[in-house]
Scaffold this motif. Structure first.
Motif: not given
Length: 867
Positions: A610, A615-616, A624, A768-769, A772
């Motif tokens: 992740g 960052d999101v 996100a 974790d992009p 999720g």
């Protein structure tokens, strides 16, 4: 600038667009008298352009939902409709507006006196002044209380919030006593209900309106205002020129200053004693307002405030009005002093400077000399340091243009700061001027040195990032050298700097630069991420070379991993905490590190997939971010509740037998007691007493090192007193709460508690992009604690990230709302959550005060917490 305040400035000011606000309110209007609490609420007075009665306007962040609920309930009960909608383009913010009769803190007192407002909440008489949720002053005709006429004919009703009946009676007694002493004051004709005073209607109005009207009409300074003359639309009775009125005003204030303090104290009774005005504290409050409204002017304000604090003369105490200006002077058959609700004790210059500052800002400097001359003649003393006190009051009023959304209000803030500086530079005794020139740059009162942002060392220049103070006066620090490498060092109490060789530490034997060098393939296989001298270092290893220990099977740990170097006594507790928390976290859906191997000085854990949570947090697309917090909200309460029960023993885990330490036998038997540290197979308890000690430790560091410059000036010393009072209150609340925690769920060291991370913030979470999934890191301080501890720490960090500029307001509010819902799910105690949140925020003041690049922010945070 926050979005709500920016929107209000754009649409609610006299020079704003106005269209959107008019559409919402149903009429053209402007907003005045803003009171803004960043991230919480904004309150303002609505002034219709058609000269209709004022009303109130408010914006509330999600965390102010209690205020929203109270307003809605009150309006529903009274039958008064409110404007209740989401704020345009910011649906998480609630917009409410309503008539004075629905004022949150005035509505009940307004209903107690018939004749003040009608059924729709609209004032029946002319409103002379309205400060939402604080006070309204209006003209009324023969008001009634319980069916009886409280006062015949037209009177002035002054309704105030937050007063008790005894306070009203005390003010009436004080005014009566001052009148007996010969001070010309406006006495109430009745105090019919708590918070309400009925006063005679003085038709001449106040002196400010007369002077303003004369100036608008272009009248000369000594124009005679004869009976029946209207100047600038304001009439007055009597045949006195403005110079005579100013002289009478000076005489009246001199009589007030000469009144017997002991007699006033007796008149106050239980509402006393008279408070002493704290000019330094007021100056600190003004700085907070500047930091919020115009942060780019904060340094200019600080420079002038420091000079002003040196310039005012602290003469012997007298009885003060406390908020003296020409609008507190009524003109009838004689001059009458009004609004003595803030009567206090202090230097005479405080009132004189208040008068002069208001006149200067109104471009009526010619009124000051006649006033001062008359004051000196009656008092028998020539006032000293008036310009210093005037400069103080100019600074105290420098954000009024922002509050009232004047055209060009930010420029006006800068102009007022410059005016205060001119006053100080052009006035004062030679002795005071000598003190100012000798002061030079701000000196440090503490003998312990502070780390600068860039430190010159024998190893070259280092950009200092973090520092950790110690009781012996030393500071451990880490920073980046010219090659971008992380370096660790110490700063002694005497100012000596020692920097360790890169990635080397005798007290952490497993740490070596060789382990971070080039692999045989020519690729760098390690990176030093954290290094605190003698305590802890964290290395990221890019490949799992040599890390397939006994617990690694089937290639499960072939990716990146992290090696934690700690003191030997810490290895087993950290391994145990990581294992326990990892199993529990993964059982409820979180990702968490797994222990790969451990030796006498370090442990190696797997990497969690992740990216950092922040960052999101992109304001353009918060999908996100919102999803991550929804995941956290769902899983965190289950993790806290999954703590091993007391009955089964704290070393028993959901998946089976006891947890063994690396190379050890079964876990040890735990020892009870507050703050007991985890050992093999057990978790310690971190209760309210333990958290109070944490707060006390950081408070001692702030006192010992003084990184915020508390002792450098008066405003700093006032801030220090306020901070110490706040930490004392929190420590008491934490300790008292610890006594009652066990009542929640029986007895025992873990009753009423659950699994606690103890350092939960955004930096401990990864998203974790691809999946999720949410990951949790660094369970080194795992313990049993009240669930409110972690949530309070998380709340404080979200607010801090917003202050740092790392988190937008919408993103912050999404996080706070998720935390709030998690607290509801766990049925947490709201009071305990507030206490732990405040404790965390006060601790963060200390933590960030020792980080050079965030020192100014730490002072701002400190001020916001105690103002």
């Amino acid at each position: 600038m926050s979005a709500p305040l920016a929107w209000v400035r754009a649409t609610g000011s006299a020079d704003g667009t106005g269209g959107e606000l008019a559409q919402i309110l149903g009429a053209e209007a402007r907003l005045e008298h803003l009171r803004y609490k960043p991230g919480y609420s904004l309150l303002a007075r609505v002034v219709p352009t058609d000269n209709g009665p004022p009303s109130w306007f408010a914006l509330f962040a999600p965390e102010a939902r209690d205020k929203v609920s109270k307003l809605r309930r009150g309006a529903k009960k009274s039958g008064i409709p409110l404007i209740d909608i989401p704020m345009p383009r910011h649906p998480e913010v609630t917009l409410l507006s309503g008539p004075i009769g629905a004022d949150l803190r005035l509505r009940r007192r307004l209903r107690a006196v018939r004749g003040l407002v009608d059924r729709a909440g609209t004032p029946k008489g002319q409103v002379l002044a309205y400060n939402p949720w604080k006070r309204i002053v209006q003209v009324v005709d023969s008001p009634r209380v319980d069916g009886d006429v409280a006062a015949d004919g037209e009177v002035i009703a002054k309704v105030s919030a937050g007063w008790a009946a005894e306070a009203d009676d005390a003010v009436a007694r004080v005014l009566a006593d001052l009148a007996v002493q010969g001070v010309p004051v406006l006495e109430p004709v009745a105090v019919p209900t708590p918070g309400t005073q009925l006063l005679p209607y003085v038709r001449g109005g106040d002196l400010a309106r007369l002077l303003e009207g004369a100036s608008a009409a272009g009248a000369p300074a000594a124009e005679v205002l004869t009976d029946g003359t209207s100047v600038g639309g304001v009439s007055m009775d009597g045949a006195r020129d403005r110079t005579a009125l100013l002289a009478e005003t000076g005489e009246a204030l001199a009589l007030l200053h000469g009144a017997g303090r002991a007699r006033v104290e007796r008149a106050l009774g239980d509402s006393g004693p008279l408070r002493t005005v704290d000019a330094a504290a007021r100056l600190a409050g003004a700085r907070n307002a500047v930091a919020t409204a115009a942060p780019h002017l904060r340094n200019a304000f600080d420079r002038v405030a420091d000079a002003v604090a040196d310039a005012w003369e602290d003469t012997g105490p007298v009885l003060l009005h406390g908020d003296f200006s020409t609008d507190q002077v009524l003109v009838g058959d004689r001059i009458l002093l009004n609004d003595l609700d803030r009567v206090c004790v202090g230097a005479a210059g405080f009132d004189l400077g208040s008068f002069a500052a208001v006149e200067l800002l109104a471009d009526r400097a010619h009124t000051i000399d006649p006033f001062i001359t008359a004051y000196a003649q009656v008092s028998g003393q020539s006032p000293v340091g008036v310009y210093g006190w005037t400069a103080l009051h100019v600074l105290l009023r420098c954000t009024d243009p922002v509050r009232d959304l004047m055209p060009g209000h930010i420029d006006e803030v800068a102009r007022r700061i410059e005016l205060a500086e001119d006053l100080v530079d052009g006035a004062g005794s030679p002795r005071a001027a000598g003190r100012r020139s000798a002061r030079g740059t701000a000196r440090r009162m503490s003998s312990r040195p502070l780390l600068p942002p860039t430190l010159v060392t024998p190893a070259g220049e280092l950009d200092v990032a973090r520092a950790w103070p110690a009781a012996d006066g030393t500071q451990r620090f880490e920073g980046r050298d010219a090659d971008g490498r992380l370096r660790a060092g110490t700063l002694s109490a005497d100012g000596d700097v020692a920097v360790l060789p890169f990635a080397t530490d005798d007290r952490l034997p497993g740490l070596s630069a060789a382990g971070l060098g080039l692999s045989t393939a020519g690729l760098q296989c390690g990176e030093l991420l954290v290094h605190r001298v003698g305590r802890r270092a964290v290395v990221r290893r890019a490949a799992a070379d040599g890390m397939q220990g006994d617990t690694a099977t089937d290639g499960a740990h072939e990716g990146a991993a992290f090696v934690k170097h700690v003191r030997s006594a810490k290895v087993v507790p950290v391994v145990e905490a990581t294992k326990i928390a990892g199993r529990l976290a993964r059982a409820v859906g979180f990702s968490a590190p797994e222990v790969v191997t451990a030796d006498a000085h370090s442990l190696t854990v797997t990497a969690v997939p992740g990216v950092p949570l922040l960052d999101v947090a992109q304001e353009k697309d918060l999908g996100a971010w919102r999803a991550a917090w929804e995941t956290w909200r769902d899983q965190w309460p289950r993790l806290v509740r999954s703590a091993p029960s007391v009955q089964s023993g704290p070393d028993q885990l959901p998946d089976g037998g006891p947890v063994d330490g690396p190379g050890d036998g079964p876990g040890e038997v735990p020892t009870d007691g507050p703050g007991a540290r985890p050992r093999a197979g057990m978790l310690g308890v971190h209760d309210g007493d333990s958290e109070a000690e944490v707060v006390a430790t950081w408070t001692r560091h702030l006192l010992d090192f003084d990184p915020l410059g508390w002792d450098d000036d008066r405003s700093g010393r006032a801030l220090k007193r306020a901070y110490l009072a706040a930490t004392e209150d929190v420590e008491i609340a934490l300790r008292e709460g610890a006594r009652h925690t066990s009542k929640r769920a029986g007895r025992g060291p873990t009753a009423g508690r659950g699994i606690a991370h103890r350092d939960l913030h955004d930096g401990q979470m990864l998203v974790d992009p691809a999946t999720g999934a949410l990951g949790l890191l660094d369970f080194d301080t795992l313990a049993y604690a009240e669930p409110e501890l972690d949530l309070g720490n998380l709340i404080s960090h979200m607010r801090l990230r917003h202050r740092q500029g790392a988190l937008g307001l919408r993103a912050r509010n999404i996080a706070l709302a998720a935390i709030d819902r998690a607290a509801d799910t766990m049925e947490l105690d709201e009071n305990r959550l507030r206490v732990y949140t405040r404790a965390s925020a006060l601790r963060l003041v200390g933590v960030y005060a020792f980080r050079p690049q965030w020192r100014d922010l730490a002072r701002e945070l400190c001020e916001s917490l105690v103002r």
